[in-house]
Design a protein around this motif. Structure first.
Motif, PDB file in Angstrom:
ATOM      1  N   UNK A  62       0.852  -1.192   0.000  1.00  8.94           N
ATOM      2  CA  UNK A  62       0.000   0.000   0.000  1.00  8.94           C
ATOM      3  C   UNK A  62       0.884   1.237   0.000  1.00  8.94           C
ATOM      4  N   UNK A  63       0.702   2.092  -0.995  1.00  8.46           N
ATOM      5  CA  UNK A  63       1.515   3.302  -1.109  1.00  8.46           C
ATOM      6  C   UNK A  63       0.643   4.506  -0.751  1.00  8.46           C
ATOM      7  N   UNK A  64       0.861   5.112   0.434  1.00  4.05           N
ATOM      8  CA  UNK A  64       0.046   6.262   0.839  1.00  4.05           C
ATOM      9  C   UNK A  64       0.460   7.523   0.088  1.00  4.05           C
ATOM     10  N   UNK A  65      -0.342   8.561   0.236  1.00  7.71           N
ATOM     11  CA  UNK A  65      -0.031   9.827  -0.428  1.00  7.71           C
ATOM     12  C   UNK A  65       1.301  10.385   0.040  1.00  7.71           C
ATOM     13  N   UNK A  66       1.634  10.139   1.301  1.00 12.69           N
ATOM     14  CA  UNK A  66       2.932  10.538   1.827  1.00 12.69           C
ATOM     15  C   UNK A  66       3.435   9.440   2.747  1.00 12.69           C
ATOM     16  N   UNK A  67       4.731   9.248   2.769  1.00  9.76           N
ATOM     17  CA  UNK A  67       5.293   8.191   3.592  1.00  9.76           C
ATOM     18  C   UNK A  67       5.704   6.986   2.769  1.00  9.76           C
ATOM     19  N   UNK A  68       6.347   6.038   3.437  1.00  7.49           N
ATOM     20  CA  UNK A  68       6.904   4.872   2.757  1.00  7.49           C
ATOM     21  C   UNK A  68       5.825   3.865   2.383  1.00  7.49           C
ATOM     22  N   UNK A  69       6.048   3.068   1.344  1.00 12.19           N
ATOM     23  CA  UNK A  69       5.130   1.967   1.017  1.00 12.19           C
ATOM     24  C   UNK A  69       4.991   1.014   2.202  1.00 12.19           C
ATOM     25  N   UNK A  70       3.780   0.478   2.374  1.00 15.45           N
ATOM     26  CA  UNK A  70       3.458  -0.362   3.533  1.00 15.45           C
ATOM     27  C   UNK A  70       3.261  -1.798   3.060  1.00 15.45           C
ATOM     28  N   UNK A  71       4.001  -2.724   3.650  1.00 19.02           N
ATOM     29  CA  UNK A  71       3.892  -4.144   3.298  1.00 19.02           C
ATOM     30  C   UNK A  71       2.712  -4.759   4.037  1.00 19.02           C
ATOM     31  N   UNK A  72       1.855  -5.485   3.305  1.00 24.53           N
ATOM     32  CA  UNK A  72       0.621  -6.048   3.855  1.00 24.53           C
ATOM     33  C   UNK A  72       0.658  -7.574   3.831  1.00 24.53           C
ATOM     34  N   UNK A  73      -0.400  -8.181   4.415  1.00 26.84           N
ATOM     35  CA  UNK A  73      -0.647  -9.631   4.334  1.00 26.84           C
ATOM     36  C   UNK A  73       0.603 -10.428   4.694  1.00 26.84           C
ATOM     37  N   UNK A  74       0.879 -10.495   5.979  1.00 26.31           N
ATOM     38  CA  UNK A  74       2.130 -11.070   6.460  1.00 26.31           C
ATOM     39  C   UNK A  74       2.014 -12.531   6.856  1.00 26.31           C
ATOM     40  N   UNK A  75       0.867 -13.162   6.631  1.00 26.37           N
ATOM     41  CA  UNK A  75       0.671 -14.518   7.129  1.00 26.37           C
ATOM     42  C   UNK A  75       1.538 -15.551   6.437  1.00 26.37           C
ATOM     43  N   UNK A  76       2.001 -15.267   5.227  1.00 27.43           N
ATOM     44  CA  UNK A  76       2.816 -16.238   4.496  1.00 27.43           C
ATOM     45  C   UNK A  76       4.314 -15.959   4.604  1.00 27.43           C
ATOM     46  N   UNK A  77       4.712 -14.968   5.427  1.00 26.74           N
ATOM     47  CA  UNK A  77       6.139 -14.707   5.620  1.00 26.74           C
ATOM     48  C   UNK A  77       6.793 -15.973   6.166  1.00 26.74           C
TER      49      UNK A  77
END
Length: 294
Positions: A185-200
């Motif tokens: 997820x890339x917000x309007x400001x700030x760093x991209x956010x990594x999602x859906x961590x269940x398969x890490x």
């Protein structure tokens, strides 16, 4: 309302009561392997499949660990016990994301490069990645499959297992396990956010490069310039040029077919899409393929 949806709603109601959250006006965000609802006060409820408590617990711990490592990831709510389990379904609570868009190929490549540089943690204990998890069961449980397609899929799965055993080696490092542009997820400001961590997990890093690679080679969802930007941002490793690329790609595409099979059990409207996907991997439809989103 389907039986599965009723069970999900019951899990949400029971877990929210235990955690002290108000679910009035809860809005469905996603109905996939996990079901997600947006609640008031910037909270997201994530409801897992029955019997996946350990997976949900590890996902919360992975979020905490990656945050400590300096990566920007989706954040669990710290003030409540995680997970809450209702009728064997784990429910976890997360902070609502800001307004955002999916990642570009280059942004995905940069996030994966940072993730893959991390050493394996002592805690949480990450499992080894298994690309075949649940595939045989999903084929066996698919009531709408005809005998010919079921037999072909089971044989194809067996062949892919043999091909993978010939190349599989010890896990290469930390991987996301479901890396695609929609899971950044890339917000309007700030760093991209990594999602859906269940398969890490611990596995071959190629798995995190496969989804966008087949988007390029087999589906033409992205063009050459976009794919090259991904490769460059990741550090120059182009998985499509490797000897084993087709094996990885074929396994990934079978996983997508099996996901469609599982969803078609509760949605008869997906039957045609499922048949189309099977026809594609059977070689009856030439590439590039066009698959509707599920």
């Amino acid at each position: 309302m389907t039986t599965n949806r009723m069970a999900v709603d019951d899990a949400l109601t029971g877990a929210a009561s235990a955690a002290g959250f108000d679910i009035a006006g809860a809005e469905l965000i996603r109905d996939g392997s996990n079901v997600m609802f947006r609640l008031r006060e910037g909270i997201v409820a994530r409801i897992g499949r029955p019997g996946t408590r350990d997976v949900a617990q590890r996902e919360v711990e992975v979020s905490q660990w990656l945050t400590e490592c300096g990566l920007t990831v989706v954040r669990a709510i710290d003030a409540v016990t995680q997970p809450v389990v209702v009728n064997e379904r784990p429910v976890t609570w997360w902070k609502l994301l800001p307004e955002h868009r999916p990642a570009t190929p280059a942004e995905l490549g940069a996030v994966l490069r940072a993730l893959h540089a991390l050493p394996a943690p002592e805690t949480p204990k990450l499992p080894r990645h298994d690309p075949f998890t649940h595939l045989d069961q999903r084929i066996a449980d698919a009531s709408k499959l005809d005998d010919d397609d079921r037999s072909w899929l089971l044989d194809h799965l067996a062949q892919l297992r043999r091909r993978y055993r010939e190349i599989a080696i010890e896990p290469g490092g930390v991987i996301h396990g479901d890396a695609w542009q929609g899971n950044i997820a890339v917000p309007d400001s700030g760093a991209p956010i990594l999602l859906d961590l269940e398969a890490v997990s611990l596995g071959r890093r190629e798995w995190d490069l496969i989804q966008i690679a087949v988007d390029y080679t087999d589906f033409a969802r992205i063009n050459s310039q976009e794919y090259c930007s991904f490769v460059a941002a990741y550090g120059g490793n182009d998985v499509t040029n490797t000897r084993d690329y087709r094996t990885f790609a074929d396994i990934q595409e079978l996983r997508w077919v099996c996901f469609a099979l599982s969803k078609a059990e509760d949605d008869s409207g997906l039957a045609e899409q499922t048949r189309h996907r099977i026809a594609c991997i059977r070689g009856d439809v030439p590439r590039p393929w066009s698959w509707a989103a599920i």
